[in-house]
Write a protein that holds these residues in place. Structure first.
Motif, mmCIF file in Angstrom:
data_model
loop_
_atom_site.group_PDB
_atom_site.id
_atom_site.type_symbol
_atom_site.label_atom_id
_atom_site.label_comp_id
_atom_site.label_asym_id
_atom_site.label_seq_id
_atom_site.Cartn_x
_atom_site.Cartn_y
_atom_site.Cartn_z
ATOM 1 N N PHE A 64 0.842 -1.190 0.000
ATOM 2 C CA PHE A 64 0.000 0.000 0.000
ATOM 3 C C PHE A 64 0.880 1.245 0.000
ATOM 4 C CE2 PHE A 64 -4.136 -1.838 1.050
ATOM 5 C CZ PHE A 64 -3.797 -3.032 1.671
ATOM 6 N N ARG A 65 0.254 2.321 -0.440
ATOM 7 C CA ARG A 65 0.850 3.648 -0.341
ATOM 8 C C ARG A 65 -0.078 4.489 0.529
ATOM 9 N NH1 ARG A 65 2.710 7.892 -4.773
ATOM 10 N NH2 ARG A 65 2.151 9.787 -3.619
ATOM 11 N N GLN A 66 0.513 5.304 1.414
ATOM 12 C CA GLN A 66 -0.290 6.196 2.238
ATOM 13 C C GLN A 66 0.311 7.597 2.219
ATOM 14 O OE1 GLN A 66 -0.650 5.310 6.499
ATOM 15 N NE2 GLN A 66 -2.744 6.103 6.478
ATOM 16 N N ASP A 67 -0.462 8.557 1.765
ATOM 17 C CA ASP A 67 -0.062 9.959 1.817
ATOM 18 C C ASP A 67 -0.432 10.513 3.185
ATOM 19 O OD1 ASP A 67 -0.978 9.610 -1.391
ATOM 20 O OD2 ASP A 67 0.951 10.562 -0.979
ATOM 21 N N PRO A 68 0.269 11.551 3.665
ATOM 22 C CA PRO A 68 0.031 12.071 5.014
ATOM 23 C C PRO A 68 -1.425 12.412 5.273
ATOM 24 C CG PRO A 68 2.015 13.035 4.080
ATOM 25 C CD PRO A 68 1.364 12.264 2.977
ATOM 26 N N THR B 88 5.433 -0.911 10.192
ATOM 27 C CA THR B 88 5.367 0.519 10.441
ATOM 28 C C THR B 88 5.663 1.333 9.185
ATOM 29 O OG1 THR B 88 7.627 0.468 11.239
ATOM 30 C CG2 THR B 88 5.879 0.373 12.892
ATOM 31 N N GLY B 89 6.037 0.663 8.113
ATOM 32 C CA GLY B 89 6.172 1.351 6.842
ATOM 33 C C GLY B 89 7.550 1.910 6.559
ATOM 34 N N THR B 90 7.748 2.275 5.301
ATOM 35 C CA THR B 90 8.951 2.994 4.858
ATOM 36 C C THR B 90 8.492 4.366 4.374
ATOM 37 O OG1 THR B 90 10.220 1.050 4.211
ATOM 38 C CG2 THR B 90 10.801 3.131 3.145
ATOM 39 N N ARG B 91 9.032 5.410 5.008
ATOM 40 C CA ARG B 91 8.680 6.780 4.627
ATOM 41 C C ARG B 91 9.645 7.245 3.553
ATOM 42 N NH1 ARG B 91 9.044 8.487 9.203
ATOM 43 N NH2 ARG B 91 10.929 9.748 9.130
ATOM 44 N N LEU C 123 -0.190 7.808 15.066
ATOM 45 C CA LEU C 123 0.878 8.491 14.336
ATOM 46 C C LEU C 123 2.158 7.665 14.300
ATOM 47 C CD1 LEU C 123 1.008 11.206 12.900
ATOM 48 C CD2 LEU C 123 2.119 12.150 14.943
ATOM 49 N N GLY C 124 2.666 7.463 13.101
ATOM 50 C CA GLY C 124 3.940 6.763 12.943
ATOM 51 C C GLY C 124 3.843 5.250 12.984
ATOM 52 N N GLN D 234 -8.698 10.153 25.916
ATOM 53 C CA GLN D 234 -7.693 10.779 25.065
ATOM 54 C C GLN D 234 -6.903 9.738 24.277
ATOM 55 O OE1 GLN D 234 -5.599 13.411 27.842
ATOM 56 N NE2 GLN D 234 -6.684 15.155 26.945
ATOM 57 N N GLY D 235 -6.736 8.565 24.836
ATOM 58 C CA GLY D 235 -6.023 7.494 24.150
ATOM 59 C C GLY D 235 -6.760 6.945 22.938
ATOM 60 N N ASP D 236 -8.018 7.320 22.770
ATOM 61 C CA ASP D 236 -8.777 6.890 21.595
ATOM 62 C C ASP D 236 -8.460 7.747 20.376
ATOM 63 O OD1 ASP D 236 -11.727 6.357 23.648
ATOM 64 O OD2 ASP D 236 -10.077 4.984 23.184
ATOM 65 N N SER D 237 -7.752 8.839 20.571
ATOM 66 C CA SER D 237 -7.400 9.718 19.445
ATOM 67 C C SER D 237 -6.556 8.938 18.445
ATOM 68 C CB SER D 237 -6.629 10.941 19.936
ATOM 69 O OG SER D 237 -7.434 11.746 20.765
ATOM 70 N N ALA D 238 -7.017 8.881 17.221
ATOM 71 C CA ALA D 238 -6.362 8.075 16.183
ATOM 72 C C ALA D 238 -7.108 8.282 14.871
ATOM 73 C CB ALA D 238 -6.387 6.589 16.545
#
Lengths: 111, 114
Positions: A36-40, A103-106, B39-40, B84-88
């Motif tokens: 997959f590709r994911q844009d921000p 976790t992907g490759t950015r 995130l991340g 707050q931990g549900d933020s996603a």
């Protein structure tokens, strides 16, 4: 339990380069694997699906290979362009009926 | 076919409030999946349906979370007493066995709990 690792975590290259993104998974009993590709801030776009019986799949400048027995898949991007900048995710699908993601490759491709 | 759609795209709520998200899959896709992404990180599986039957729920899905797909078409994901931990980002995907269960994702709903 399936675990997925993607290397490198981040990649910054000038446009025109040919790229190799690696994905490894711990449970080789998979049915298929998706890239997959994911844009921000966006959802995921399916790029390629490789069935477990296939060794590779191609779409345009993208080529994905699968070595199921060793638990590895590789995504090749030819002649990279700035528009290829995104996060690339791999996800094997097995009898657990769900995709497991790394976790992907950015990737950043600069002009 | 317009793809998988999700509404709302963004939701800001205060801690303790209930929120509900909707997912409309690609027509004739009998499988529908919910994932959560922070995130991340890559997306993490929450639950999935085959037609109207909910076949699996992740341990990530606490009893404050409930999902339904009453007629085997659209699905809703409700979070009660948000924390707050549900933020996603909450992502929905659909698939069909006839196409090797290739999953197609919607644009996601970004939840922010203040």
């Amino acid at each position: 339990k399936q675990e997925v690792t993607q290397i490198p975590a981040a990649l910054s290259v000038p446009e025109g380069e040919n790229l190799v993104l690696n994905c490894s998974f711990t449970d080789s009993a998979i049915y298929n694997l998706q890239w997959f590709r994911q844009d921000p801030g966006k959802g995921l776009t399916s790029l390629l699906l490789i069935q477990s019986s296939q060794r590779e799949q191609t779409s345009g400048r993208l080529n994905a290979s699968l070595d199921k027995s060793s638990g590895r898949s590789t995504l090749y991007i030819a002649a990279s362009q700035p528009g290829d900048s995104a996060t690339y995710l791999c996800a094997p699908w097995s009898n657990t009926d769900k995709l497991i993601f790394g976790t992907g490759t950015r990737l950043q491709v600069f002009p | 076919d317009t793809g998988v759609s999700q509404n709302p795209r963004h939701k800001i709520t205060k801690r303790g409030q209930n929120v509900t998200f909707r997912c409309d899959p690609i027509s004739e896709h009998n499988r529908l999946y919910w994932y959560r992404q922070t995130l991340g990180q890559g997306p993490e599986f929450l639950t999935y349906f085959q037609n109207e039957a909910q076949l699996e729920k992740s341990r990530l899905l606490s009893d404050r979370f409930s999902a339904e797909r009453p007629k085997g078409s659209f699905s809703t994901l409700e979070i009660q007493r948000t924390e707050q931990g549900d933020s996603a980002m909450y992502l929905c995907a659909s698939s069909h066995p006839g196409t090797y269960n290739e999953q197609f994702f919607g644009p996601g709903t970004r939840l922010t709990v203040l």
